[in-house]
Design a protein around this motif. Structure first.
Motif, PDB file in Angstrom:
ATOM      1  N   ARG A 382      -2.710   3.640 -16.246  1.00 21.48           N
ATOM      2  CA  ARG A 382      -1.791   3.781 -15.121  1.00 21.48           C
ATOM      3  C   ARG A 382      -2.347   4.500 -13.900  1.00 21.48           C
ATOM      4  N   PHE A 383      -3.507   5.130 -14.017  1.00 21.62           N
ATOM      5  CA  PHE A 383      -3.930   6.042 -12.947  1.00 21.62           C
ATOM      6  C   PHE A 383      -5.351   5.778 -12.465  1.00 21.62           C
ATOM      7  N   ASP A 384      -5.725   4.536 -12.392  1.00 31.30           N
ATOM      8  CA  ASP A 384      -7.049   4.127 -11.915  1.00 31.30           C
ATOM      9  C   ASP A 384      -6.993   3.953 -10.402  1.00 31.30           C
ATOM     10  N   SER A 385      -7.800   4.717  -9.666  1.00 36.56           N
ATOM     11  CA  SER A 385      -7.741   4.667  -8.197  1.00 36.56           C
ATOM     12  C   SER A 385      -8.171   3.318  -7.646  1.00 36.56           C
ATOM     13  N   ASP A 386      -8.993   2.569  -8.380  1.00 36.91           N
ATOM     14  CA  ASP A 386      -9.382   1.238  -7.910  1.00 36.91           C
ATOM     15  C   ASP A 386      -8.164   0.318  -7.859  1.00 36.91           C
ATOM     16  N   VAL A 387      -7.326   0.385  -8.889  1.00 35.75           N
ATOM     17  CA  VAL A 387      -6.100  -0.423  -8.917  1.00 35.75           C
ATOM     18  C   VAL A 387      -5.145   0.064  -7.827  1.00 35.75           C
ATOM     19  N   GLN A 388      -5.012   1.374  -7.682  1.00 34.76           N
ATOM     20  CA  GLN A 388      -4.160   1.934  -6.631  1.00 34.76           C
ATOM     21  C   GLN A 388      -4.592   1.431  -5.254  1.00 34.76           C
ATOM     22  N   ALA A 389      -5.896   1.444  -4.992  1.00 32.55           N
ATOM     23  CA  ALA A 389      -6.402   1.028  -3.680  1.00 32.55           C
ATOM     24  C   ALA A 389      -6.093  -0.429  -3.407  1.00 32.55           C
ATOM     25  N   ARG A 390      -6.277  -1.290  -4.400  1.00 36.15           N
ATOM     26  CA  ARG A 390      -5.996  -2.714  -4.203  1.00 36.15           C
ATOM     27  C   ARG A 390      -4.518  -2.948  -3.947  1.00 36.15           C
ATOM     28  N   THR A 391      -3.678  -2.171  -4.629  1.00 36.89           N
ATOM     29  CA  THR A 391      -2.238  -2.310  -4.441  1.00 36.89           C
ATOM     30  C   THR A 391      -1.842  -1.907  -3.026  1.00 36.89           C
ATOM     31  N   LEU A 392      -2.303  -0.734  -2.580  1.00 38.34           N
ATOM     32  CA  LEU A 392      -1.963  -0.266  -1.236  1.00 38.34           C
ATOM     33  C   LEU A 392      -2.497  -1.222  -0.177  1.00 38.34           C
ATOM     34  N   SER A 393      -3.710  -1.708  -0.383  1.00 39.53           N
ATOM     35  CA  SER A 393      -4.298  -2.645   0.575  1.00 39.53           C
ATOM     36  C   SER A 393      -3.466  -3.919   0.670  1.00 39.53           C
ATOM     37  N   ALA A 394      -3.030  -4.430  -0.469  1.00 40.19           N
ATOM     38  CA  ALA A 394      -2.219  -5.648  -0.462  1.00 40.19           C
ATOM     39  C   ALA A 394      -0.902  -5.415   0.260  1.00 40.19           C
ATOM     40  N   TRP A 395      -0.284  -4.273   0.045  1.00 38.41           N
ATOM     41  CA  TRP A 395       0.980  -3.972   0.707  1.00 38.41           C
ATOM     42  C   TRP A 395       0.812  -3.852   2.217  1.00 38.41           C
ATOM     43  N   GLU A 396      -0.348  -3.406   2.658  1.00 40.25           N
ATOM     44  CA  GLU A 396      -0.531  -3.100   4.080  1.00 40.25           C
ATOM     45  C   GLU A 396      -1.318  -4.155   4.840  1.00 40.25           C
ATOM     46  N   THR A 397      -1.813  -5.152   4.129  1.00 40.43           N
ATOM     47  CA  THR A 397      -2.521  -6.237   4.800  1.00 40.43           C
ATOM     48  C   THR A 397      -1.894  -7.587   4.483  1.00 40.43           C
ATOM     49  N   THR A 398      -0.715  -7.555   3.834  1.00 42.67           N
ATOM     50  CA  THR A 398       0.100  -8.740   3.521  1.00 42.67           C
ATOM     51  C   THR A 398      -0.581  -9.704   2.565  1.00 42.67           C
ATOM     52  N   GLU A 399      -1.576  -9.220   1.825  1.00 44.47           N
ATOM     53  CA  GLU A 399      -2.181 -10.054   0.796  1.00 44.47           C
ATOM     54  C   GLU A 399      -1.333  -9.974  -0.469  1.00 44.47           C
ATOM     55  N   ALA A 400      -1.609 -10.841  -1.405  1.00 43.19           N
ATOM     56  CA  ALA A 400      -0.879 -10.817  -2.671  1.00 43.19           C
ATOM     57  C   ALA A 400      -1.243  -9.571  -3.452  1.00 43.19           C
ATOM     58  N   ALA A 401      -0.244  -8.909  -4.005  1.00 42.17           N
ATOM     59  CA  ALA A 401      -0.487  -7.700  -4.780  1.00 42.17           C
ATOM     60  C   ALA A 401      -1.169  -8.056  -6.099  1.00 42.17           C
ATOM     61  N   PRO A 402      -2.087  -7.183  -6.589  1.00 38.63           N
ATOM     62  CA  PRO A 402      -2.767  -7.464  -7.849  1.00 38.63           C
ATOM     63  C   PRO A 402      -1.813  -7.345  -9.030  1.00 38.63           C
TER      64      PRO A 402
END
Length: 416
Positions: A382-402
């Motif tokens: 639940r606490f992997d920063s790589d997954v967190q980064a991809r999620t935030l990026s998707a939310w803020e660049t309108t890409e599909a969330a992982p």
């Protein structure tokens, strides 16, 4: 090309390792970031990870009064994008201090000049308000990560919290406990609330299985020396153990307003050779301290002013490293410290229970190895920063969330 502007009250800030971890992970994922700080740092020490941050940092000047403040506002009025929006926004800005209005205008001008496409603020207090002002003046959307003091403290203005969160593109809660709270206090605002835990660079926290407890038992605690950390209960529990003839050594890292009070409590109990206040430590030294310990203690309590911990990053670090955790059932802690499985969970203020739990680790009746391994598995899930980064990026660049990792809970999202 997306460019994300991070809005922070202070940067760099010694106590906010989660912000640096998030920024580093996003840069590693390829995001183009810029940092905007609203106050200069007063910290004398810094974590080495800050040197790895590549994003440029701009300090948004603060003008409490006078001609400089008016010049900033007047400059915004003359801007073809900001000017018309500023005139429309003035009735709402009248609730804010003049220096915040000035900073908001200056931040808005920087956002346009730097071609920022999305703003991301940490804390729904000053940084959140300034991101809201800049967003309203530029049309650039913003997301907001909420934490603890910014949503629970007695000083929180409910009207501004609802206004900021209602206008945000997304409001991020760092625990399910906070998510539930935000659903209640933001009801009717249309706020889009999503759960995203703060995370860790897992490679920096290699797991080591616990060894048999030392004699004396080694106990570590880390945090600001303030009421909500509950360290006075740890001192009380230590006195109980010593009085029962159980040898224990406690080391507490951190600084804060209660340092003198804690030291007085330690001295009055005759624990000067048992409990040490180490002062603030950089993250690499905190890691060494946690590895030294047989048990990590997080005896958090709600403060009388409503201040309360969110989900302390150092608890996650201890769980990742393999040091068993004893914590209290405050806000998000029960979401990670599952009693008897990933650690020991107590009621807030239960110094007697804390002493008993520590004694269990000393005599081997607590399953330290099994707890440590289950805790590490939960952190990886639940606490992997790589997954967190991809999620935030998707939310803020309108890409599909992982998609969430196998076995991980899906990220929650509701509209309040």
């Amino acid at each position: 090309m997306s460019r994300i502007g991070y809005v922070l009250k202070v940067y760099p800030r010694f106590s906010e390792t989660f912000v640096v971890t998030e920024i580093l992970a996003r840069e590693a994922a390829g995001d183009d970031l810029a940092i905007y700080a609203l106050r200069p740092t007063t910290d004398a020490r810094f974590h080495p990870e800050i040197a790895r941050v590549q994003a440029p940092v701009s300090w948004i000047a603060r003008y409490p009064k006078g001609a400089d403040l008016w010049a900033r506002i007047a400059g915004g009025i003359g801007d073809p994008v900001i000017g018309p929006r500023l005139a429309e926004l003035l009735p709402e800005l009248a609730d804010l201090p003049g220096d915040e209005v000035g900073q908001g205008v200056e931040l808005a001008r920087a956002v346009l000049a730097d071609r920022i496409t999305h703003l991301h603020a940490h804390f729904a207090s000053l940084a959140g308000r300034m991101a809201w002002v800049a967003s309203r003046l530029t049309g650039v959307p913003f997301t907001l990560t909420t934490h603890a003091k910014d949503i629970y403290h007695a000083s929180v203005d409910p009207a501004w919290l609802r206004r900021i969160c209602g206008d945000a593109d997304r409001v991020i809660a760092i625990s399910r406990f906070n998510e539930d709270h935000l659903q209640r206090v933001l009801a009717g605002t249309g706020a889009r609330i999503s759960l995203q835990y703060n995370a860790l660079e897992l490679d920096r926290f290699g797991f080591e299985a616990p060894t048999p407890a030392h004699d004396p038992l080694r106990v570590a605690a880390v945090g600001r020396l303030v009421e909500k950390k509950g360290f006075h209960h740890l001192v009380e529990a230590t006195a109980t153990l010593v009085g029962a003839g159980r040898p224990v050594e406690v080391r507490i890292a951190g600084s804060g307003d209660l340092a003198a009070d804690l030291q007085a409590q330690i001295d009055a109990a005759g624990l000067g050779d048992r409990v040490s206040l180490l002062g603030p430590m950089p993250q690499n030294e905190v890691t060494e301290l946690v590895r030294w310990a047989d048990v990590f203690a997080a005896p958090c309590i709600p403060g009388e002013d409503g201040n309360i911990d969110g989900l302390p990053t150092v608890v996650l670090e201890a769980m990742a490293l393999g040091t068993p955790v004893v914590a209290t059932a405050v806000t998000g802690l029960p979401e990670v410290v599952e009693d008897g499985r990933t650690g020991v969970l107590l009621e807030p203020g239960d110094a007697t229970g804390l002493a008993g739990a520590l004694a269990g680790f000393a005599d081997g009746t607590q399953p330290a190895d099994a707890m440590a391994r289950a805790a590490r598995a939960l952190i990886e899930e639940r606490f992997d920063s790589d997954v967190q980064a991809r999620t935030l990026s998707a939310w803020e660049t309108t890409e599909a969330a992982p998609a969430p990792a196998a076995g991980a809970p899906a990220l929650a999202e509701v509209s309040a």
